[in-house]
Write a protein that holds these residues in place. Structure first.
Motif, PDB file in Angstrom:
ATOM      1  N   LEU A 311       0.873  -1.176   0.000  1.00 24.94           N
ATOM      2  CA  LEU A 311       0.000   0.000   0.000  1.00 24.94           C
ATOM      3  C   LEU A 311       0.902   1.216   0.000  1.00 24.94           C
ATOM      4  O   LEU A 311       1.329   1.712   1.052  1.00 24.94           O
ATOM      5  CB  LEU A 311      -0.919   0.000   1.226  1.00 24.94           C
ATOM      6  CG  LEU A 311      -2.088  -0.971   1.205  1.00 24.94           C
ATOM      7  CD1 LEU A 311      -2.876  -0.896   2.500  1.00 24.94           C
ATOM      8  CD2 LEU A 311      -3.007  -0.673   0.022  1.00 24.94           C
ATOM      9  N   GLY A 312       1.234   1.685  -1.210  1.00 20.68           N
ATOM     10  CA  GLY A 312       2.212   2.760  -1.315  1.00 20.68           C
ATOM     11  C   GLY A 312       3.586   2.235  -0.953  1.00 20.68           C
ATOM     12  O   GLY A 312       4.117   1.310  -1.577  1.00 20.68           O
ATOM     13  N   ASP A 313       4.184   2.798   0.090  1.00 20.00           N
ATOM     14  CA  ASP A 313       5.506   2.368   0.571  1.00 20.00           C
ATOM     15  C   ASP A 313       5.401   1.392   1.736  1.00 20.00           C
ATOM     16  O   ASP A 313       6.444   1.023   2.308  1.00 20.00           O
ATOM     17  CB  ASP A 313       6.319   3.590   0.999  1.00 20.00           C
ATOM     18  CG  ASP A 313       6.556   4.551  -0.166  1.00 20.00           C
ATOM     19  OD1 ASP A 313       6.564   4.062  -1.317  1.00 20.00           O
ATOM     20  OD2 ASP A 313       6.709   5.766   0.080  1.00 20.00           O
ATOM     21  N   ILE A 314       4.177   0.989   2.080  1.00 24.37           N
ATOM     22  CA  ILE A 314       3.981   0.120   3.244  1.00 24.37           C
ATOM     23  C   ILE A 314       3.791  -1.318   2.768  1.00 24.37           C
ATOM     24  O   ILE A 314       2.970  -1.588   1.884  1.00 24.37           O
ATOM     25  CB  ILE A 314       2.755   0.574   4.065  1.00 24.37           C
ATOM     26  CG1 ILE A 314       2.928   2.030   4.505  1.00 24.37           C
ATOM     27  CG2 ILE A 314       2.561  -0.321   5.274  1.00 24.37           C
ATOM     28  CD1 ILE A 314       1.709   2.600   5.194  1.00 24.37           C
ATOM     29  N   LYS A 315       4.537  -2.248   3.362  1.00 23.92           N
ATOM     30  CA  LYS A 315       4.412  -3.653   3.058  1.00 23.92           C
ATOM     31  C   LYS A 315       3.284  -4.248   3.899  1.00 23.92           C
ATOM     32  O   LYS A 315       3.206  -4.029   5.110  1.00 23.92           O
ATOM     33  CB  LYS A 315       5.731  -4.379   3.375  1.00 23.92           C
ATOM     34  CG  LYS A 315       5.764  -5.833   2.951  1.00 23.92           C
ATOM     35  CD  LYS A 315       5.836  -5.965   1.438  1.00 23.92           C
ATOM     36  CE  LYS A 315       5.972  -7.437   1.036  1.00 23.92           C
ATOM     37  NZ  LYS A 315       5.981  -7.597  -0.440  1.00 23.92           N
ATOM     38  N   SER A 362     -12.781  11.819  13.086  1.00 25.63           N
ATOM     39  CA  SER A 362     -12.191  13.034  12.511  1.00 25.63           C
ATOM     40  C   SER A 362     -10.848  12.727  11.862  1.00 25.63           C
ATOM     41  O   SER A 362     -10.520  13.252  10.784  1.00 25.63           O
ATOM     42  CB  SER A 362     -12.012  14.090  13.608  1.00 25.63           C
ATOM     43  OG  SER A 362     -13.265  14.407  14.199  1.00 25.63           O
ATOM     44  N   GLU A 363     -10.077  11.870  12.513  1.00 21.80           N
ATOM     45  CA  GLU A 363      -8.783  11.489  11.936  1.00 21.80           C
ATOM     46  C   GLU A 363      -8.967  10.721  10.626  1.00 21.80           C
ATOM     47  O   GLU A 363      -8.229  10.940   9.654  1.00 21.80           O
ATOM     48  CB  GLU A 363      -8.006  10.642  12.955  1.00 21.80           C
ATOM     49  CG  GLU A 363      -6.560  10.408  12.569  1.00 21.80           C
ATOM     50  CD  GLU A 363      -5.785   9.719  13.690  1.00 21.80           C
ATOM     51  OE1 GLU A 363      -4.641   9.300  13.435  1.00 21.80           O
ATOM     52  OE2 GLU A 363      -6.339   9.609  14.811  1.00 21.80           O
ATOM     53  N   ALA A 364      -9.980   9.801  10.598  1.00 15.61           N
ATOM     54  CA  ALA A 364     -10.264   9.063   9.366  1.00 15.61           C
ATOM     55  C   ALA A 364     -10.732  10.001   8.263  1.00 15.61           C
ATOM     56  O   ALA A 364     -10.338   9.858   7.098  1.00 15.61           O
ATOM     57  CB  ALA A 364     -11.320   7.987   9.651  1.00 15.61           C
ATOM     58  N   PRO A 371      -5.083  12.963   2.174  1.00 17.41           N
ATOM     59  CA  PRO A 371      -4.149  11.905   2.587  1.00 17.41           C
ATOM     60  C   PRO A 371      -2.704  12.382   2.652  1.00 17.41           C
ATOM     61  O   PRO A 371      -1.965  11.992   3.572  1.00 17.41           O
ATOM     62  CB  PRO A 371      -4.341  10.822   1.512  1.00 17.41           C
ATOM     63  CG  PRO A 371      -4.983  11.506   0.366  1.00 17.41           C
ATOM     64  CD  PRO A 371      -5.781  12.616   0.930  1.00 17.41           C
ATOM     65  N   GLN A 372      -2.274  13.254   1.722  1.00 17.86           N
ATOM     66  CA  GLN A 372      -0.894  13.720   1.727  1.00 17.86           C
ATOM     67  C   GLN A 372      -0.606  14.598   2.937  1.00 17.86           C
ATOM     68  O   GLN A 372       0.425  14.455   3.602  1.00 17.86           O
ATOM     69  CB  GLN A 372      -0.608  14.501   0.426  1.00 17.86           C
ATOM     70  CG  GLN A 372      -0.733  13.670  -0.838  1.00 17.86           C
ATOM     71  CD  GLN A 372       0.233  12.504  -0.868  1.00 17.86           C
ATOM     72  OE1 GLN A 372       1.339  12.600  -0.324  1.00 17.86           O
ATOM     73  NE2 GLN A 372      -0.174  11.415  -1.499  1.00 17.86           N
ATOM     74  N   GLY A 373      -1.512  15.521   3.234  1.00 19.86           N
ATOM     75  CA  GLY A 373      -1.319  16.376   4.401  1.00 19.86           C
ATOM     76  C   GLY A 373      -1.315  15.578   5.692  1.00 19.86           C
ATOM     77  O   GLY A 373      -0.521  15.843   6.602  1.00 19.86           O
ATOM     78  N   TYR A 374      -2.219  14.566   5.782  1.00 21.95           N
ATOM     79  CA  TYR A 374      -2.270  13.745   6.997  1.00 21.95           C
ATOM     80  C   TYR A 374      -0.965  12.959   7.164  1.00 21.95           C
ATOM     81  O   TYR A 374      -0.394  12.906   8.260  1.00 21.95           O
ATOM     82  CB  TYR A 374      -3.472  12.807   6.913  1.00 21.95           C
ATOM     83  CG  TYR A 374      -3.587  11.868   8.091  1.00 21.95           C
ATOM     84  CD1 TYR A 374      -4.135  12.299   9.295  1.00 21.95           C
ATOM     85  CD2 TYR A 374      -3.138  10.556   8.003  1.00 21.95           C
ATOM     86  CE1 TYR A 374      -4.235  11.451  10.381  1.00 21.95           C
ATOM     87  CE2 TYR A 374      -3.244   9.687   9.075  1.00 21.95           C
ATOM     88  CZ  TYR A 374      -3.797  10.137  10.266  1.00 21.95           C
ATOM     89  OH  TYR A 374      -3.887   9.300  11.330  1.00 21.95           O
ATOM     90  N   LYS A 375      -0.474  12.359   6.089  1.00 19.86           N
ATOM     91  CA  LYS A 375       0.759  11.575   6.176  1.00 19.86           C
ATOM     92  C   LYS A 375       1.947  12.467   6.515  1.00 19.86           C
ATOM     93  O   LYS A 375       2.837  12.076   7.291  1.00 19.86           O
ATOM     94  CB  LYS A 375       0.994  10.849   4.859  1.00 19.86           C
ATOM     95  CG  LYS A 375      -0.003   9.736   4.580  1.00 19.86           C
ATOM     96  CD  LYS A 375       0.286   9.077   3.240  1.00 19.86           C
ATOM     97  CE  LYS A 375      -0.740   7.983   2.932  1.00 19.86           C
ATOM     98  NZ  LYS A 375      -0.495   7.362   1.610  1.00 19.86           N
TER      99      LYS A 375
END
Length: 433
Positions: A311-315, A362-364, A371-375
């Motif tokens: 999932l992106g950079d996450i295994k 709220s976090e979800a 998503p970019q700002g949250y990450k």
């Protein structure tokens, strides 16, 4: 008041008693049943005849005749035994042994044949004709194997009957909805088909069906219904404005052609109303097909996203991969809307209404909306924690270095280097100089 005293006198005598004489009739160890033989000891006592059968022959007048016949039979048997003994003298022991062996072998073969016959379930004779007749009359459906009915056992017939009963039950379950659907009025059949295709606008559907029914019930013999038929048909065909349609109706009324025109327009109007309903059902069927295609595309896209395990950079491990896929594509959870939803919708409803957790929701929402700002924020927080840990380690090392620079360690080393204190030995005055 007088009292009488009775005096009793007793005499004591000495007697010689022989116990053997008194208990001679009692059973002893000698009276026990022993194996018959020459040395067996028999003692007659009062219990000797306890097992003998009572003789009631005096009460039977034919007993003497029966005894005579018995005696004659015994005599004949004894004579035959004597003759047999004379013949047996000529038979050798070897021949006797062979004859006995052959008899035992023949008995063993009979037992084996009986065991072979009783092994397993025996086929039922005669019943195959009955079932064959029922199969020919289409009352039973046979198995698709090549086994003959004459070879069927009781278990085979039982399985055939159970299979036919199960097939009948399944047929009833399949045919009942069809029969129920066919028994419904035409309007309800249309509504049922509309709902089965996923339609939800039941109010609009029944409104259209109501208009169709009202149109069908218009009477061409009624002047009022004649005007309604002509007006609705001309409006549906785009004849003109309402004023132009009213003028045309007045002309036909004056000419006495109102009923004639209404009779001509009524079948066309009924067909047009039916087409409206058909169009609405077809639109819903088209929506259903589009939803099915969208669902297939959605499932395929989810699979393509998770199949590489990243999932992106996450295994992502296989367990998490299966959880995410099933949670997104399987509508296995009840929803407040009355329809099932997937795990994502279930969790959103759970933490909004069932177990409110507004911080998590709220976090979800933040993650879903940006998503970019949250990450980036999560990465900043992780970097800040790493910096704090580094500063904490540096402070610890600096404190250790400060304690060394203050001479604490040097003083400890000097203390360890100082010589051990010792006491002087006392001189002995008697020691020789």
């Amino acid at each position: 008041m007088s009292t009488k005293n009775n005096t009793m006198s007793s005499n004591v005598e000495t007697l010689d008693i022989d116990l053997d004489t008194i208990f001679n009739a009692a059973p002893s160890g000698d009276d026990m049943t022993l194996p018959s033989g020459k040395d067996s000891k028999t003692t007659n006592n009062i219990f000797s005849g306890i097992n003998k059968k009572a003789d009631f022959s005096f009460a039977d007048p034919d007993a003497d005749d029966a005894d005579d016949l018995t005696d004659k039979g015994k005599t004949t048997t004894s004579n035959a035994d004597l003759l047999a003994d004379d013949d047996d003298d000529d038979v050798t022991p070897k021949a006797t042994k062979e004859d006995g062996k052959s008899i035992l072998d023949s008995l063993g073969e009979d037992d084996d044949e009986e065991k072979k016959e009783t092994r397993g379930r025996k086929s039922i004779s005669g019943i195959s004709d009955v079932f064959s007749k029922m199969i020919k009359e289409d009352k039973l459906v046979p198995f698709d194997d090549e086994k003959s009915f004459d070879e069927y056992t009781a278990k085979d017939w039982e399985e055939l009957i159970e299979a036919n009963l199960e097939e009948k039950a399944n047929q009833v379950r399949r045919e009942t909805p069809k029969q129920f659907f066919a028994s419904l009025p035409e309007e309800l059949q249309i509504a049922a088909r509309y709902v089965a295709d996923g339609g939800t606008d039941l109010k609009g559907l029944f409104s259209t069906l109501g208009q169709v029914e009202e149109t069908k019930e218009l009477n061409i013999k009624s002047e009022r219904d004649q005007e309604i038929i002509i007006k609705e048909y001309l409006n549906a065909t785009g004849y003109g404005t309402s004023e132009e349609i009213d003028e045309e109706i007045e002309i036909w009324k004056d000419l006495g052609k109102l009923e004639q025109q209404a009779t001509k327009f009524k079948p066309k109007l009924d067909k047009m109303a039916e087409q409206i309903v058909i169009k609405k059902v077809q639109e819903q069927q088209l929506k259903q097909k589009q939803q099915e295609q969208a669902s297939k595309a959605y499932m395929q896209n989810v699979y393509d996203t998770l199949k590489d395990g990243n999932l992106g950079d996450i295994k992502v491990d296989r367990k998490t991969q299966a959880m995410l896929y099933n949670g997104l594509v399987q509508p296995s959870y009840p929803s407040v809307s009355g329809r099932n939803t997937n795990l994502l919708g279930h969790l959103l409803e759970k933490y909004q209404f069932v177990e409110p957790n507004y911080a998590l929701i709220s976090e979800a929402l933040w993650l879903l909306q940006d998503p970019q700002g949250y990450k980036a924020k999560i990465m900043d927080k992780g970097a800040q924690q790493s910096i704090e840990q580094t500063v904490r380690k540096l402070k610890t090392e600096q404190g250790n270095h400060s304690s060394t620079s203050l001479g604490i360690q040097d003083r400890d080393e000097e203390t360890r280097k100082q010589p051990t204190k010792k006491l002087p030995r006392t001189n002995n005055i008697f020691k020789r100089i």
